[in-house]
Motif scaffolding. Sequence first.
Motif, PDB file in Angstrom:
ATOM      1  N   ASN A 169       0.809  -1.224   0.000  1.00 36.48           N
ATOM      2  CA  ASN A 169       0.000   0.000   0.000  1.00 36.48           C
ATOM      3  C   ASN A 169       0.840   1.272   0.000  1.00 36.48           C
ATOM      4  O   ASN A 169       0.315   2.365   0.246  1.00 36.48           O
ATOM      5  CB  ASN A 169      -0.932  -0.006   1.213  1.00 36.48           C
ATOM      6  N   TYR A 181       1.405  13.523  -3.360  1.00 38.00           N
ATOM      7  CA  TYR A 181       2.110  12.982  -2.201  1.00 38.00           C
ATOM      8  C   TYR A 181       3.067  14.013  -1.626  1.00 38.00           C
ATOM      9  O   TYR A 181       3.513  14.927  -2.313  1.00 38.00           O
ATOM     10  CB  TYR A 181       2.879  11.717  -2.586  1.00 38.00           C
ATOM     11  N   SER A 195       0.168   3.343 -11.598  1.00 36.79           N
ATOM     12  CA  SER A 195      -0.732   4.352 -12.156  1.00 36.79           C
ATOM     13  C   SER A 195      -0.376   4.669 -13.611  1.00 36.79           C
ATOM     14  O   SER A 195       0.241   5.693 -13.918  1.00 36.79           O
ATOM     15  CB  SER A 195      -0.670   5.629 -11.309  1.00 36.79           C
ATOM     16  N   THR A 240       3.241  10.697   2.642  1.00 33.87           N
ATOM     17  CA  THR A 240       1.802  10.699   2.854  1.00 33.87           C
ATOM     18  C   THR A 240       1.111  11.242   1.615  1.00 33.87           C
ATOM     19  O   THR A 240       1.743  11.882   0.767  1.00 33.87           O
ATOM     20  CB  THR A 240       1.419  11.568   4.068  1.00 33.87           C
ATOM     21  N   GLY A 241      -0.193  10.991   1.509  1.00 38.76           N
ATOM     22  CA  GLY A 241      -0.954  11.556   0.403  1.00 38.76           C
ATOM     23  C   GLY A 241      -1.669  10.509  -0.418  1.00 38.76           C
ATOM     24  O   GLY A 241      -1.891   9.380   0.022  1.00 38.76           O
ATOM     25  N   SER A 242      -2.035  10.896  -1.643  1.00 39.67           N
ATOM     26  CA  SER A 242      -2.788  10.024  -2.530  1.00 39.67           C
ATOM     27  C   SER A 242      -2.538  10.417  -3.973  1.00 39.67           C
ATOM     28  O   SER A 242      -1.986  11.487  -4.257  1.00 39.67           O
ATOM     29  CB  SER A 242      -4.292  10.142  -2.234  1.00 39.67           C
ATOM     30  N   LEU A 243      -2.955   9.556  -4.892  1.00 42.18           N
ATOM     31  CA  LEU A 243      -2.813   9.876  -6.314  1.00 42.18           C
ATOM     32  C   LEU A 243      -3.580  11.140  -6.678  1.00 42.18           C
ATOM     33  O   LEU A 243      -3.100  11.979  -7.444  1.00 42.18           O
ATOM     34  CB  LEU A 243      -3.320   8.713  -7.170  1.00 42.18           C
ATOM     35  N   SER A 244      -4.770  11.274  -6.129  1.00 42.70           N
ATOM     36  CA  SER A 244      -5.607  12.407  -6.513  1.00 42.70           C
ATOM     37  C   SER A 244      -5.133  13.726  -5.916  1.00 42.70           C
ATOM     38  O   SER A 244      -5.217  14.779  -6.552  1.00 42.70           O
ATOM     39  CB  SER A 244      -7.062  12.156  -6.093  1.00 42.70           C
ATOM     40  N   GLU A 245      -4.615  13.685  -4.705  1.00 41.90           N
ATOM     41  CA  GLU A 245      -4.189  14.903  -4.022  1.00 41.90           C
ATOM     42  C   GLU A 245      -2.698  15.164  -4.154  1.00 41.90           C
ATOM     43  O   GLU A 245      -2.220  16.264  -3.852  1.00 41.90           O
ATOM     44  CB  GLU A 245      -4.555  14.823  -2.538  1.00 41.90           C
ATOM     45  N   ALA A 254       3.239   4.423  -1.366  1.00 42.35           N
ATOM     46  CA  ALA A 254       3.168   5.331  -2.510  1.00 42.35           C
ATOM     47  C   ALA A 254       3.973   4.794  -3.678  1.00 42.35           C
ATOM     48  O   ALA A 254       3.578   4.942  -4.840  1.00 42.35           O
ATOM     49  CB  ALA A 254       3.672   6.706  -2.099  1.00 42.35           C
ATOM     50  N   THR A 302       1.725   2.261  -5.345  1.00 39.57           N
ATOM     51  CA  THR A 302       0.526   2.877  -5.915  1.00 39.57           C
ATOM     52  C   THR A 302       0.857   3.725  -7.138  1.00 39.57           C
ATOM     53  O   THR A 302       0.198   3.630  -8.179  1.00 39.57           O
ATOM     54  CB  THR A 302      -0.171   3.753  -4.859  1.00 39.57           C
TER      55      THR A 302
END
Length: 254
Positions: A195, A244, A204, A237-242, A197, A200
């Motif tokens: 899980n 990292y 992508s 920290t973070g996400s694909l949409s926002e 980054a 992930t």
Amino acid sequence: MERKEFLRGLGLVGIGTLAIPIINSCSKDDDTSDSSVGTNSGSDTGSSSGSGSSSGSCSVTPSETAGPFPTITPSSLVKSNIVMDRTGVAFTIKITIKNTKASCAALKDAIVDIWHCDKDGYYSEYGGTSMQSVNYTSYHFLRGRQTTDENGLVTFTSIFPGWYSGRATHIHVHIYNASGTSLLVTQIAFPEGTNSAVATVNASTANGYTKGLSGYTYNASDNVFSDSVANELGAVTGSLSEGYVLTHTINVSS
């Protein structure tokens, strides 16, 4: 500064991706760094024993190779947004520099250079050789210099780095004092796992990361990080949409 010898060799999210050559990633990285601002060379695939030293109440971050692709004239790249024409997942890099000679208090006015490869594993300022077939000698992406604030912090806007054969995902860092004397060359490792980054982002394809992790070299097997990753591991920290954010503290003796 300690030196090592090694045995072997945005666009942001939502902006879209540019077409760039899809060819083999840049190759093996060896050693060297020097004590003058902006002149170091070497390679970063090789046996390494990251060397840190204790001073007072905290320890100096291990020194590592600058690799074969250091910034040629870093003083010309004083900027916090280092994306230029590269595309990929939005990425913010926050590095805090502390001084072991002052009980690891924040070090103000330190000069911090960073550089890393693009999403396909290529470095700017180099290429057209056996080490990197793509010729990016006239490009200066994903390289920058900033000076630490009163909290010892520098911040860069970038894209999430890709990877290339023989190396885990990483960022190169060269730190100087306010007078331009080299204090430390090191590298930042990334957390890994299902899980993470790293996993992930590299899955992508919509953001242009086409290689996945097939053939990826993990930190435990990486010749730079395998002996000292605990002291060189950034927090992501973070996400694909926002996007990292990487945060990391580096201790130097100044």
